[in-house]
Design a protein around this motif. Structure first.
Motif, PDB file in Angstrom:
ATOM      1  N   ALA A 217      27.372  24.714  26.951  1.00  0.00           N
ATOM      2  CA  ALA A 217      27.712  25.319  28.239  1.00  0.00           C
ATOM      3  C   ALA A 217      26.454  25.864  28.893  1.00  0.00           C
ATOM      4  CB  ALA A 217      28.740  26.436  28.067  1.00  0.00           C
ATOM      5  N   ARG A 218      26.463  25.933  30.226  1.00  0.00           N
ATOM      6  CA  ARG A 218      25.412  26.609  30.988  1.00  0.00           C
ATOM      7  C   ARG A 218      26.099  27.642  31.870  1.00  0.00           C
ATOM      8  NH1 ARG A 218      22.001  22.532  34.262  1.00  0.00           N
ATOM      9  NH2 ARG A 218      20.748  24.391  34.708  1.00  0.00           N
ATOM     10  N   VAL A 219      25.944  28.883  31.516  1.00  0.00           N
ATOM     11  CA  VAL A 219      26.650  29.979  32.184  1.00  0.00           C
ATOM     12  C   VAL A 219      25.779  31.230  32.136  1.00  0.00           C
ATOM     13  CG1 VAL A 219      28.967  29.109  31.621  1.00  0.00           C
ATOM     14  CG2 VAL A 219      27.779  30.597  30.006  1.00  0.00           C
ATOM     15  N   ASN A 220      26.215  32.253  32.826  1.00  0.00           N
ATOM     16  CA  ASN A 220      25.595  33.572  32.704  1.00  0.00           C
ATOM     17  C   ASN A 220      26.427  34.577  33.477  1.00  0.00           C
ATOM     18  OD1 ASN A 220      23.806  35.468  31.789  1.00  0.00           O
ATOM     19  ND2 ASN A 220      22.096  34.839  33.075  1.00  0.00           N
ATOM     20  N   ALA A 221      26.111  35.836  33.274  1.00  0.00           N
ATOM     21  CA  ALA A 221      26.786  36.904  34.004  1.00  0.00           C
ATOM     22  C   ALA A 221      25.746  37.806  34.643  1.00  0.00           C
ATOM     23  CB  ALA A 221      27.680  37.722  33.070  1.00  0.00           C
ATOM     24  N   GLY A 222      26.126  38.431  35.735  1.00  0.00           N
ATOM     25  CA  GLY A 222      25.252  39.371  36.414  1.00  0.00           C
ATOM     26  C   GLY A 222      26.083  40.448  37.075  1.00  0.00           C
ATOM     27  N   PHE A 223      25.420  41.479  37.540  1.00  0.00           N
ATOM     28  CA  PHE A 223      26.136  42.595  38.136  1.00  0.00           C
ATOM     29  C   PHE A 223      26.486  42.320  39.592  1.00  0.00           C
ATOM     30  CE2 PHE A 223      24.027  45.102  34.692  1.00  0.00           C
ATOM     31  CZ  PHE A 223      25.199  45.516  34.092  1.00  0.00           C
ATOM     32  N   GLY A 224      27.693  42.724  39.960  1.00  0.00           N
ATOM     33  CA  GLY A 224      28.131  42.668  41.342  1.00  0.00           C
ATOM     34  C   GLY A 224      27.863  43.993  42.028  1.00  0.00           C
ATOM     35  N   LEU A 225      28.921  44.634  42.536  1.00  0.00           N
ATOM     36  CA  LEU A 225      28.772  45.880  43.283  1.00  0.00           C
ATOM     37  C   LEU A 225      28.917  47.086  42.356  1.00  0.00           C
ATOM     38  CD1 LEU A 225      30.866  44.978  46.451  1.00  0.00           C
ATOM     39  CD2 LEU A 225      28.393  44.886  46.158  1.00  0.00           C
ATOM     40  N   TRP A 226      27.887  47.919  42.329  1.00  0.00           N
ATOM     41  CA  TRP A 226      27.940  49.111  41.469  1.00  0.00           C
ATOM     42  C   TRP A 226      28.994  50.094  41.933  1.00  0.00           C
ATOM     43  CZ3 TRP A 226      27.294  53.728  43.865  1.00  0.00           C
ATOM     44  CH2 TRP A 226      26.591  53.765  45.072  1.00  0.00           C
ATOM     45  N   GLN A 227      29.330  50.076  43.220  1.00  0.00           N
ATOM     46  CA  GLN A 227      30.341  51.005  43.737  1.00  0.00           C
ATOM     47  C   GLN A 227      31.712  50.793  43.096  1.00  0.00           C
ATOM     48  OE1 GLN A 227      28.282  49.121  45.555  1.00  0.00           O
ATOM     49  NE2 GLN A 227      27.546  50.176  47.387  1.00  0.00           N
ATOM     50  N   LEU A 228      31.930  49.614  42.510  1.00  0.00           N
ATOM     51  CA  LEU A 228      33.228  49.281  41.933  1.00  0.00           C
ATOM     52  C   LEU A 228      33.320  49.621  40.448  1.00  0.00           C
ATOM     53  CD1 LEU A 228      33.738  45.787  43.615  1.00  0.00           C
ATOM     54  CD2 LEU A 228      34.462  48.037  44.444  1.00  0.00           C
ATOM     55  N   ALA A 229      32.327  50.335  39.930  1.00  0.00           N
ATOM     56  CA  ALA A 229      32.326  50.659  38.493  1.00  0.00           C
ATOM     57  C   ALA A 229      31.710  52.028  38.260  1.00  0.00           C
ATOM     58  CB  ALA A 229      31.546  49.597  37.723  1.00  0.00           C
ATOM     59  N   HIS A 230      32.224  52.714  37.260  1.00  0.00           N
ATOM     60  CA  HIS A 230      31.690  54.015  36.846  1.00  0.00           C
ATOM     61  C   HIS A 230      31.718  54.061  35.330  1.00  0.00           C
ATOM     62  CE1 HIS A 230      30.828  58.282  38.153  1.00  0.00           C
ATOM     63  NE2 HIS A 230      30.872  58.384  36.827  1.00  0.00           N
ATOM     64  N   ALA A 231      30.601  54.470  34.733  1.00  0.00           N
ATOM     65  CA  ALA A 231      30.496  54.603  33.278  1.00  0.00           C
ATOM     66  C   ALA A 231      30.383  56.065  32.901  1.00  0.00           C
ATOM     67  CB  ALA A 231      29.280  53.834  32.763  1.00  0.00           C
ATOM     68  N   SER A 232      31.001  56.429  31.790  1.00  0.00           N
ATOM     69  CA  SER A 232      30.947  57.816  31.338  1.00  0.00           C
ATOM     70  C   SER A 232      30.841  57.874  29.825  1.00  0.00           C
ATOM     71  CB  SER A 232      32.199  58.578  31.784  1.00  0.00           C
ATOM     72  OG  SER A 232      32.180  59.900  31.280  1.00  0.00           O
ATOM     73  N   ARG A 233      30.002  58.795  29.359  1.00  0.00           N
ATOM     74  CA  ARG A 233      29.900  59.087  27.933  1.00  0.00           C
ATOM     75  C   ARG A 233      30.511  60.443  27.614  1.00  0.00           C
ATOM     76  NH1 ARG A 233      23.664  56.979  27.631  1.00  0.00           N
ATOM     77  NH2 ARG A 233      24.131  54.744  27.462  1.00  0.00           N
ATOM     78  N   GLU A 234      31.154  61.036  28.587  1.00  0.00           N
ATOM     79  CA  GLU A 234      31.887  62.276  28.343  1.00  0.00           C
ATOM     80  C   GLU A 234      33.223  61.940  27.691  1.00  0.00           C
ATOM     81  OE1 GLU A 234      32.135  64.190  32.114  1.00  0.00           O
ATOM     82  OE2 GLU A 234      30.080  64.959  32.019  1.00  0.00           O
ATOM     83  N   ALA A 235      33.932  62.936  27.259  1.00  0.00           N
ATOM     84  CA  ALA A 235      35.209  62.725  26.592  1.00  0.00           C
ATOM     85  C   ALA A 235      36.191  62.001  27.507  1.00  0.00           C
ATOM     86  CB  ALA A 235      35.790  64.061  26.147  1.00  0.00           C
TER      87      ALA A 235
END
Length: 307
Positions: A217-235
């Motif tokens: 296969a020839r594929v890959n992934a990349g980031f789209g819009l950061w506004q549509l995602a939030h990451a948290s390491r809090e509880a």
């Protein structure tokens, strides 16, 4: 004892491919829940339109106001992947092909889950991987054009916006996947294909006495819009979940216009599965009373984010 000829070799290939395909279709892939699929027609694809939220304005007099798309220079380069196994001619002659069926089933399973590995693995790298605006995808100071902002960069006024909360726990992600553009782009140049080298007059078969089967296969992934995602390491609890939902839903684009973001997917590692189901699937809260967050997001549990 099977006769080794082109017809029987082709029959064996079709049997292996059927086993592979059945397992491929049955595998519980989740990448499509968070990533938009974009077909690729070349070695790489550029996404200069990322970061532009086309919005309507009232047309009173005069001509249209043409908004020129900014070329952010964000490019996703396709990567090539393979998995190959060999079957001895002796095993074919001895009619032992049945013992290889689980191997081809596992090959199909692995191919189906490979997008999960890449997509969710990329999500886990969001704090150290740049996106279209030149910041890490998950960052505390994404630049957003704002006439009343307090930070001036290259003559334009910006306000920094965060989509990341640091902490000591495993990382969880709240996403909006309801739009045409998603937080992750899954790019396909050549889909996963089951192939073989089993001609009796092939030089490799002659020299090694093995038939080859594999996927490519020839594929890959990349980031789209950061506004549509939030990451948290809090509880992962009701208070933090509510705060991030509110923050995402009040995000604005350039000139301060609301983006209308509606978080609908919660991605968690296995360590947070219990907390996620407790938060979004139970009828009541810990202190009593109904749970207002029940059913507000689909839960995706994946080991590929790394915790």
């Amino acid at each position: 004892m099977p006769i080794i000829n082109a017809e029987n070799l082709d029959l064996a290939f079709r049997g292996f491919k059927s086993i592979y395909s059945t397992a491929y279709l049955a595998a519980p892939s989740q990448a499509a829940k968070v990533a938009m699929t974009v077909p690729s027609s070349s070695r790489d694809e550029s996404y200069g339109w990322l970061g532009q939220f086309p919005q309507l304005r009232e047309w009173l007099d005069g001509e249209r106001v043409v908004r020129q798309l900014k070329a952010h220079g964000f490019t996703i380069v396709n990567r090539k992947f393979e998995s190959t196994v060999s079957v001895s001619r002796d095993d074919f002659s001895d009619d032992r092909l049945g013992v290889f069926k689980p191997m081809f089933a596992e090959m199909g399973h692995a191919a189906a889950l490979h997008p999960d590995e890449i997509v969710f693995g990329l999500l886990a790298q969001g704090t150290t991987t740049l996106c279209f605006d030149g910041q890490n995808f998950f960052d505390t100071d994404h630049p957003v054009l704002d006439p009343d902002g307090a930070i001036v960069i290259d003559g334009e006024t910006y306000s920094p916006v965060s989509n990341f909360d640091d902490g000591a726990g495993p990382t969880w992600y709240l996403l909006d996947t309801s739009r045409a553009v998603r937080p992750i782009i899954w790019q396909e140049r050549e889909k996963y294909e089951f192939q073989n080298v089993n001609r009796l007059n092939d030089e490799r078969v002659f020299m090694t006495d093995n038939f080859l089967y594999g996927i490519r296969a020839r594929v890959n992934a990349g980031f789209g819009l950061w506004q549509l995602a939030h990451a948290s390491r809090e509880a992962l609890n009701a208070a933090n979940y509510a705060a991030i939902r509110a923050q995402m839903q009040t995000l604005t684009g350039d000139q301060g216009r609301p983006l209308g973001i509606r978080p609908n997917v919660l991605v968690v590692p296995p360590q947070l599965e219990e907390a996620a189901f407790h938060l979004l699937n139970t009828e009541t809260q810990d202190g009593g009373g109904s749970n207002p967050w029940k059913g507000t997001a689909e839960i995706v549990v994946t080991p590929y984010t790394g915790g």
